[in-house]
Design a protein around this motif. Structure first.
Motif, short mmCIF file in Angstrom:
data_model
loop_
_atom_site.label_atom_id
_atom_site.label_comp_id
_atom_site.label_asym_id
_atom_site.label_seq_id
_atom_site.Cartn_x
_atom_site.Cartn_y
_atom_site.Cartn_z
N MET A 59 -15.57 10.29 40.57
CA MET A 59 -14.82 9.51 39.74
C MET A 59 -13.55 10.03 39.28
SD MET A 59 -16.55 8.10 36.02
CE MET A 59 -15.43 7.86 34.55
N GLN A 60 -12.70 9.36 39.04
CA GLN A 60 -11.10 10.06 38.62
C GLN A 60 -11.35 10.55 37.07
OE1 GLN A 60 -8.33 7.39 39.90
NE2 GLN A 60 -7.73 8.61 41.31
N ARG A 61 -10.79 11.59 36.79
CA ARG A 61 -10.46 11.77 35.04
C ARG A 61 -9.31 10.97 34.90
NH1 ARG A 61 -10.57 17.66 33.46
NH2 ARG A 61 -10.71 16.54 31.52
N ILE A 62 -9.27 10.88 33.46
CA ILE A 62 -7.93 9.94 32.88
C ILE A 62 -7.15 11.11 32.19
CG2 ILE A 62 -7.13 8.50 31.31
CD1 ILE A 62 -9.58 6.91 31.70
N SER A 63 -6.04 11.09 32.45
CA SER A 63 -4.75 11.84 32.07
C SER A 63 -3.76 10.85 31.08
CB SER A 63 -3.93 12.78 33.12
OG SER A 63 -2.95 13.41 32.45
N THR A 64 -3.48 11.24 30.09
CA THR A 64 -2.68 10.25 29.04
C THR A 64 -1.25 10.82 29.13
OG1 THR A 64 -3.41 11.30 27.36
CG2 THR A 64 -4.64 9.54 28.07
N ALA A 65 -0.19 10.12 28.87
CA ALA A 65 1.22 10.56 28.54
C ALA A 65 1.60 9.66 27.24
CB ALA A 65 2.09 10.56 29.78
N GLY A 66 2.28 10.06 26.44
CA GLY A 66 2.80 9.40 25.27
C GLY A 66 4.23 9.48 25.66
N ILE A 67 4.82 8.10 25.46
CA ILE A 67 6.31 7.91 25.79
C ILE A 67 6.79 7.25 24.23
CG2 ILE A 67 7.99 6.22 27.26
CD1 ILE A 67 5.87 8.20 28.74
N ALA A 68 7.44 8.46 23.77
CA ALA A 68 8.30 8.09 22.27
C ALA A 68 9.66 8.04 22.79
CB ALA A 68 8.07 9.17 21.56
N ARG A 69 10.34 7.19 22.06
CA ARG A 69 11.64 6.72 22.38
C ARG A 69 12.55 6.62 21.04
NH1 ARG A 69 14.07 1.57 25.84
NH2 ARG A 69 15.78 1.50 24.30
N ARG A 70 13.64 7.17 20.81
CA ARG A 70 14.54 6.93 19.82
C ARG A 70 15.97 6.78 20.32
NH1 ARG A 70 13.02 12.22 15.78
NH2 ARG A 70 11.09 11.28 15.05
N SER A 122 7.54 23.49 32.72
CA SER A 122 8.08 22.38 33.25
C SER A 122 8.16 21.11 32.05
CB SER A 122 6.97 21.54 34.50
OG SER A 122 7.01 22.48 35.50
N TRP A 123 8.96 20.31 32.21
CA TRP A 123 8.97 19.52 31.20
C TRP A 123 8.16 18.41 31.31
CZ3 TRP A 123 11.89 19.98 26.59
CH2 TRP A 123 12.83 20.89 26.50
N GLU A 124 7.36 17.78 30.15
CA GLU A 124 6.76 16.60 30.20
C GLU A 124 6.61 15.69 29.33
OE1 GLU A 124 2.61 18.36 30.25
OE2 GLU A 124 2.77 18.87 28.33
N PHE A 125 6.14 14.40 29.53
CA PHE A 125 5.85 13.50 28.57
C PHE A 125 4.46 14.15 28.00
CE2 PHE A 125 8.28 10.94 31.57
CZ PHE A 125 9.44 10.57 30.61
N PRO A 126 4.56 14.42 26.79
CA PRO A 126 3.31 15.02 26.10
C PRO A 126 2.07 13.89 26.33
CG PRO A 126 4.92 15.40 24.68
CD PRO A 126 5.53 14.31 25.53
N GLY A 127 0.80 14.45 26.32
CA GLY A 127 -0.43 14.13 26.58
C GLY A 127 -1.41 15.05 26.80
N GLY A 128 -2.40 14.50 27.72
CA GLY A 128 -3.69 15.56 27.99
C GLY A 128 -4.69 14.48 28.63
N LYS A 129 -5.69 15.47 28.80
CA LYS A 129 -6.86 14.78 29.70
C LYS A 129 -7.67 14.27 28.66
CE LYS A 129 -5.23 16.84 33.38
NZ LYS A 129 -4.15 17.32 32.92
N ALA A 130 -8.49 13.18 28.89
CA ALA A 130 -9.37 12.39 27.93
C ALA A 130 -10.70 13.12 28.32
CB ALA A 130 -9.58 10.98 28.55
N GLU A 188 -6.32 9.61 37.30
CA GLU A 188 -5.80 8.45 36.69
C GLU A 188 -4.73 8.89 35.43
OE1 GLU A 188 -6.82 4.19 34.87
OE2 GLU A 188 -8.32 5.11 36.07
N LEU A 189 -3.56 8.44 35.81
CA LEU A 189 -2.43 8.71 34.73
C LEU A 189 -2.01 7.38 33.81
CD1 LEU A 189 -0.26 10.19 33.36
CD2 LEU A 189 1.12 9.98 35.48
#
Length: 131
Positions: free
Chosen positions: A1-12, A30-38, A79-80
């Motif tokens: 089973m795949q683990r879920i990884s999340t990313a938050g897309i904030a825009r201004r 490395s630069w990233e869209f912040p988030g993390g593993k569920a 799964e992203l």
């Protein structure tokens, strides 16, 4: 089973929030869209809220999922899921990152990013999203 990884897309305006990881991890400096593993049994939206609070001491509102993909890291498949988010406040405290910044999509092209975050960037560049 795949683990879920999340990313938050904030825009201004035309700029998006990215965070620079501290050295010493598999994607360090490395630069990233912040988030993390569920965590087990945790909904992706809950994981994203938790990760933002743990990493930045900041609360967010999570909107709709805007990107879905997959990646592997150290033999584990993920799964992203990337979501629109709204940041509530400006008082970022950096726990896992060296710095944060707001960047246009064109500026991001020149940054060092993990492949999973670059896939989100390519999606945003090809299908502009109103957040």
């Amino acid at each position: 089973m795949q683990r879920i990884s999340t990313a938050g897309i904030a825009r201004r305006g035309s700029k998006y929030l990215l965070a620079l990881r501290k050295p010493g991890t598999s994607i360090g400096e490395s630069w990233e869209f912040p988030g993390g593993k569920a965590r087990s049994g945790e909904q992706p939206e809950e994981a994203l809220k938790r990760e933002f609070f743990e990493e930045f001491q900041i609360h967010i509102l999570v909107g709709r999922m805007i990107f879905h993909g997959a990646f592997s890291n150290r033999g584990t498949d993920y799964e992203l899921q990337a979501f629109d988010i709204k940041i509530l406040g400006d008082g970022f405290t950096l726990a896992e990152h060296q710095k944060i910044g707001w960047f246009t999509l064109d500026e991001m092209i020149r940054l060092s990013m993990a492949d999973s975050d670059r896939s989100i960037l390519e999606f945003l560049r090809n299908k502009p999203v109103t957040i």
